[in-house]
Scaffold this motif. Sequence first.
Motif, PDB file in Angstrom:
ATOM      1  N   MET A   1      31.130  75.369  28.539  1.00 54.28           N
ATOM      2  CA  MET A   1      32.281  76.053  27.954  1.00 54.28           C
ATOM      3  C   MET A   1      32.131  77.556  28.135  1.00 54.28           C
ATOM      4  SD  MET A   1      34.941  75.102  26.936  1.00 54.28           S
ATOM      5  CE  MET A   1      35.318  73.577  26.283  1.00 54.28           C
TER       6      MET A   1
ATOM      7  N   SER B   1      29.063  76.440  36.543  1.00 60.84           N
ATOM      8  CA  SER B   1      29.447  75.542  35.463  1.00 60.84           C
ATOM      9  C   SER B   1      29.498  74.101  35.951  1.00 60.84           C
ATOM     10  CB  SER B   1      30.794  75.983  34.910  1.00 60.84           C
ATOM     11  OG  SER B   1      31.419  74.947  34.241  1.00 60.84           O
TER      12      SER B   1
ATOM     13  N   GLY C   1      37.276  71.612  32.185  1.00 60.13           N
ATOM     14  CA  GLY C   1      35.938  72.097  32.502  1.00 60.13           C
ATOM     15  C   GLY C   1      34.815  71.347  31.803  1.00 60.13           C
ATOM     16  N   VAL C   2      35.161  70.347  30.996  1.00 59.28           N
ATOM     17  CA  VAL C   2      34.116  69.616  30.276  1.00 59.28           C
ATOM     18  C   VAL C   2      33.431  68.633  31.240  1.00 59.28           C
ATOM     19  CG1 VAL C   2      33.675  67.977  28.422  1.00 59.28           C
ATOM     20  CG2 VAL C   2      35.311  69.820  28.084  1.00 59.28           C
TER      21      VAL C   2
ATOM     22  N   ASN D   1      40.698  73.946  29.103  1.00 55.64           N
ATOM     23  CA  ASN D   1      39.311  73.798  28.668  1.00 55.64           C
ATOM     24  C   ASN D   1      38.778  72.396  28.936  1.00 55.64           C
ATOM     25  OD1 ASN D   1      39.001  76.391  27.838  1.00 55.64           O
ATOM     26  ND2 ASN D   1      39.460  75.973  25.690  1.00 55.64           N
TER      27      ASN D   1
ATOM     28  N   LYS E   1      36.958  82.630  33.387  1.00 52.12           N
ATOM     29  CA  LYS E   1      38.345  82.975  33.065  1.00 52.12           C
ATOM     30  C   LYS E   1      38.466  84.446  32.699  1.00 52.12           C
ATOM     31  CE  LYS E   1      40.212  78.862  31.336  1.00 52.12           C
ATOM     32  NZ  LYS E   1      40.270  78.088  30.114  1.00 52.12           N
TER      33      LYS E   1
ATOM     34  N   ASN F   1      32.656  78.553  31.727  1.00 54.35           N
ATOM     35  CA  ASN F   1      34.077  78.487  32.081  1.00 54.35           C
ATOM     36  C   ASN F   1      34.849  79.656  31.503  1.00 54.35           C
ATOM     37  OD1 ASN F   1      34.113  76.187  33.628  1.00 54.35           O
ATOM     38  ND2 ASN F   1      34.251  74.852  31.863  1.00 54.35           N
TER      39      ASN F   1
END
Lengths: 253, 253, 320, 313, 301
Positions: free
Chosen positions: E284, E220, D141-142, D138, E291, E287
């Motif tokens: 978020m 994203s 991806g920030v 995670n 996924k 993403n």
Amino acid sequence: MSDHTLKFDIKDLDFFYEDFQALKNIQMEIKTNEITAFIGPSGCGKSTFLRALNRMNDLIEGTRVEGKIYLDGEDVYDKIDAITLRSRVGMVFQKPNPFPMSVYDNIAYGPRLNGIKKKSILNEIVERSLRQAAVWDECKDKLKQNALSFSGGQQQRICIARALAVEPEVLLMDEPTSALDPISTLKIEDLITELKKDYTIIIVTHNMQQAARISDKTAFFLLGELLEFDTTETIFSNPKNKKTEDYITGRFG
Amino acid sequence: MSDHTLKFDIKDLDFFYEDFQALKNIQMEIKTNEITAFIGPSGCGKSTFLRALNRMNDLIEGTRVEGKIYLDGEDVYDKIDAITLRSRVGMVFQKPNPFPMSVYDNIAYGPRLNGIKKKSILNEIVERSLRQAAVWDECKDKLKQNALSFSGGQQQRICIARALAVEPEVLLMDEPTSALDPISTLKIEDLITELKKDYTIIIVTHNMQQAARISDKTAFFLLGELLEFDTTETIFSNPKNKKTEDYITGRFG
Amino acid sequence: ACGSTEEPAAETTEVATETEPAEAEMTEVEEAELEGAVIVDGSGTVYPLMANIAEEYMVNEEENVSVQVGRAGSSAGFKKFIPGETDFSDASRAIKDEEVAQLKENGYEMGTDVYEFVLAYDGLTMVINKENTWATEMTKEEIVNMYLASGNVTTWADIRPEWPAEEIKFYGPNENHGTYEFFYETILDEADMVATANLQQDYSTLVDLVANDVNAIAFFGFGYYVSNTDTLQAVKVDFGNGPVEPSLETIGLDLDYAGFTRPVFTYLNVKYALEKPQVLDFAKYVVSFDGAKRLAGDNGFAPLPDAMYEEYQAQLDALK
Amino acid sequence: MDNSVNTLRDQERENLHLDRKYIDLNKSQERLKKRKIINIVAQSMFSLTIVFIIFVLGLLLFNIIRSSIGWLDWEFLTGRLSIRPEKAGIKSVIMGSFMLMVVVAPVTMIIGVATAIFLEEYAKKGTIHSLISLNISNLAGVPSVIFGLLGLTVFGRIFGLGSSILAGGLTLSLLVLPNVVVSSQEAIKAVPNFLREASYGLGATKWTTIRKIVLPSAIPGIMTGAILALSRAIGETAPLVVLGIPTLILKFPESFMDDFTALPIQIYYWTLDTVLTKEYANLAAATIVILLVVLFLLNSSAIIIRNKFQRRN
Amino acid sequence: MTDTKYTMKLRKSSKVENIVPIILFVIASISVVTSIGIVLTLVVDASRFFAEVSIAEVFGTKLEPLKKDPSFGFLPLITGTIVTSLIAMLVAAPLGITSAIFLSEFMSSKMRRIIKPIIEVLAGIPTIVYGFFAYNTVTPLLMNIFPELGAKNALSPGIVMGIMILPIVTSLSEDAMSSVPDYIRKGAYGLGSTKLEVATKVIVPSAISGIVAAFVLAISRAIGETMIVTIASGSSKQFTLDIMQPMQTMTAYIVEFTSGDAGSGTIGYYSLYAVGLMLFVFTMLTNLLAKYITKKYRREY
Ligand SMILES: Nc1ncnc2c1ncn2[C@@H]1O[C@H](COP(=O)(O)OP(=O)(O)OP(=O)(O)O)[C@@H](O)[C@H]1O
Ligand SMILES: Nc1ncnc2c1ncn2[C@@H]1O[C@H](COP(=O)(O)OP(=O)(O)OP(=O)(O)O)[C@@H](O)[C@H]1O
Ligand SMILES: [Mg+2]
Ligand SMILES: [Mg+2]
Ligand SMILES: O=P([O-])([O-])[O-]
């Protein structure tokens, strides 16, 4: 060393991978300075049993042991910690697996773990171990060379030397010649017979001739059970169990 | 359809993968509405030859063909372009390879390429092809279901139906049953015998019994050469070549 | 004129008026080396001038002192200055009463703990596109009116009927900037600005926007206009005596462009100047003839009368 | 075969008009011509895409290099910053970037490798493992600007590091940490298990095995990943801008607590300032050339290490 | 031979053995702490913002953060972000998918080995360089084509952002396509398909989940991209959908605010974190969506 006293004493051993029972109620006595061969069809639990003896199975998550294994009368799962046990019970693997470093460092690895730092002592150990493993002549001039640059048979003998360098009492060998050519295999077999003088040796093999040639005792495993355990002569000439005979004569497996 | 006229005529065929010659001077005549089986040990060039017949080898970089292949008298490497050839000479592969889409779309794929858009005609073609491939009953209620959700044997018959839907004249089958269980295999064999009435079929197989059961002619390949080509009866009962006999009787291969 | 401890600097001043730094270097050999940081933030209008002074200071005077100059905007600058995050705060408008009050809360008394220096004069410049052929001259009232919400001006024709009936694009610096406040408070007299006015943080954006839009108009400091005369033109403003073009000759409190002239400032944290010699030294340089006076013109500002710089120097010399 | 089945088939067959051809060969032939033309057209259009992409890359490099010509010289590399374009040099800027990397490299290596060891050798299964892995994927991806906010709040304000090299370096370290963890994990995974077993078999403890066997074998992979992470960090701008780097810093940075400027920051400010002085665009371009050269060197060294490592296996 | 036994220290599972995993665990938690830090940083200060500004206002179109009487309608930022990202996708999606098809289905393996790294070079270029490129090269270029284009606009950074995310689309789509097994491809050729037909009718549909996931991931990235838009799209807070006009994205707002009024304590300052939180949630979600798509629709052949 005293001859033919009891080295390993295995009582009611069960072994589980998660829910799967790989060994069922094994009883076995292994004598000092004898060579014991484990035979049996693939998946019967030979390697599992071998790895139980020096607690290598501890490294696999989700395994469970029941029953007792005594080394010189001490419970290996209770009284001896795994690290000590493994330096008393050395191991040689199917595929030669030298560390990617020099021959010297490979052999010195174990002694160094045990706190030996003095160059002169290390030199002595390295030479002695390589001699014992009958590979000294081939690599005495190449001690600084990467162990991976040697042939498969030489690598396997280097691995044996590496195991000997920690001065174990027992040597476990899991199909030590199955990755090797016939000539290297013969060399290793000779070596094993030689080592018998100083060590207790347990060897897993798929090669019946090999078991017959080098071992004193032979254990036949089937589906996790120890079906028959006797002198090699008896097993190969006069097995009590029909299945043992079938297996030895190549009728299955 | 005229019976047993010449379908494929292969003259002096050499085939090369880069520098490696996989086929050496092959001569062969394949008759309409006959089943020809290709047999021979692994790597002898059966698949290579089969793929030469519908120019699938063109897709592999660095390949080269010498000699001639005539389909109905036309040179396939000169007078017929590969796309047309492949819709006239259909192919079924070793591993069932349905497209990951519905059964219906799988079968309709070829006809659609050929410009058929009308729903009613497509429906007819889909039904006919699936019936021909003897899999209609098993999937008539699941035409919208993904073809991958069927069993291996069903998938293979769907693939045969897919090949039939473009109305080919010849069907090439490269070990079409080797990935299947015995029952599915029998079903496909039945189907092949049935299809013989309408198609010329060439099948590669490792299974001697299969070749003997279903084919009219058998070709035995060895190291890129066509060693013997005759009626299946002759090949299996009275081969002229010692090597053919050895192979068929399982003495090598 | 800088006092006894700064004799070499005084000499430099004389030479530097001839703008010949090479000779000046020879005189600073025996000076005690200063080091440490001087932190300046605030007005973007003042930034080029202050940055230039800082660089000259570091090259010619104290190369081990690090002067950092930011340009967050006058108001943003004060927000950092008030709690003591910076040594100097540049501003294109005078400090406000509320800011003085906040300083007091933080223990800074205006006049003793904080000095105000006027650095130079800036002419607020109305800029339009090069291709704009009509709005090249406007009266001050027209300008005020077009920017007022109450003025109801949306097209050029709303200002003068003969001008194109195309929508005007109003631009200006945003509320972080003293320039905005000067315009809003002093020129618009705090009346609401047109709602369509598009206010930006970066002057570079404003220059670009006007340079590419024939219907655009913006206001900002003269300095940003002079560096972009090739893409912008300035509106000549009629304050009652005919149109005046902003230039170094017309900008000044008693000159023709006085109507849009404003002083630009820097504020010094005196406590820090006493604690940190490099801050004091830099402050002296800023208000010396070598500093603001000499470099003002290069950056599009009109210098003050000499007497004012001398007064500031005396004020600083008195500190120690 | 069962006879009844066969008769059934025959009946079905009649219903199916087997002799009826749905596909008209002549029409198909005509259609085929069209299909082949479409295929060729598509193929050339696709190849044009590639040509276009290469063209854009070329245009980017060409314009940057062209703008930098005449500006990129030894004085530019070794001189000090100035607001006068013809005098400006980027020694302190290069130094700033270098010192940033001096912070980023050890911090990411230590945290990244330790995390990877923990995940691969100690916590192979279970909730902790999946928690940390999920968390790392995670984090990857920030957006970088969010890391800037984190750095501003935590390092800048709470820890009081302001906009120093240390604050910038720590911010960038967190930003590239996921890259380092993942590549180190890959490298550790690639160490064959039989080497671990051999070590255990000699009576080595777990940590000894990791230290003496696993890490030395994984080092090339870890290095490659770390270098690639550095090359990402060295080009990052947004987090540093958010930290609030002052516009003009003429001083050469000397300690990690100094304020600083770095290659991407300087490019950013000079790009903004082209309205003040047109030549700043040339300075920005020249600095970009330097940045790209640094990146090229970093990436090449990563490739060299990787190739050397692969050859040995 | 072996009668010389060397004295070996008998080692127990030492303290080190027990401490190491704890140390490693503590270090490994830094990444978790970082995540928590990000969330806390954003949520704490954003909540101060939301304590004073109503949700209704946040979704308004009037964004005047610095006015005496400020208003915080973030819609201009949201549309700015969406518009620039959309433009980027309009560039990256067709270029990415066609170049992926070309690489995976048309090109010889030799050519692929040359071309692929060139495309990957694009991925290694820092975004600041793209920003400079957008501002200095692409905008002037586009102004020749569209005279009404502003010097700062949404179009140019959108296009350049598309080029920046192109390698993501290309290489992930190509991966998805090359992972379609070869025997499926052969099946299609065997029915008499042209290359294009194989690619578009069989391979792309088979790889569609991987391709979609690549797109979502690229979006994203575009949403979170900062420097290109900061430099080239201006900082206009007007609510507009005109791509010829300047716009501001969420990321650019954050940069503008931190480089300008960074004095803490005001609502304006907290608005920074509110926007940051929005951005965080946006990226978020995309993403996670990517996924989810890869997991859910991964095909087992
Ligand atoms: N790590 C493991 N996890 C789960 N099951 C295992 C594992 N290792 C072995 N087994 C299972 O335990 C049984 C015994 O395996 P083991 O490796 O001991 O057989 P073996 O006799 O050594 O066979 P081989 O001759 O093939 O080496 C097998 O059924 C095997 O599948
Ligand atoms: N793509 C290729 N490139 C290079 N050589 C190939 C290729 N495909 C096959 N060969 C070689 O050509 C020879 C014939 O291969 P082919 O696949 O035709 O054999 P086969 O008779 O079908 O064998 P099998 O029964 O194992 O399928 C083999 O030696 C093989 O190694
Ligand atoms: Mg085994
Ligand atoms: Mg084959
Ligand atoms: O940047 P300002 O000078 O307008 O505050």
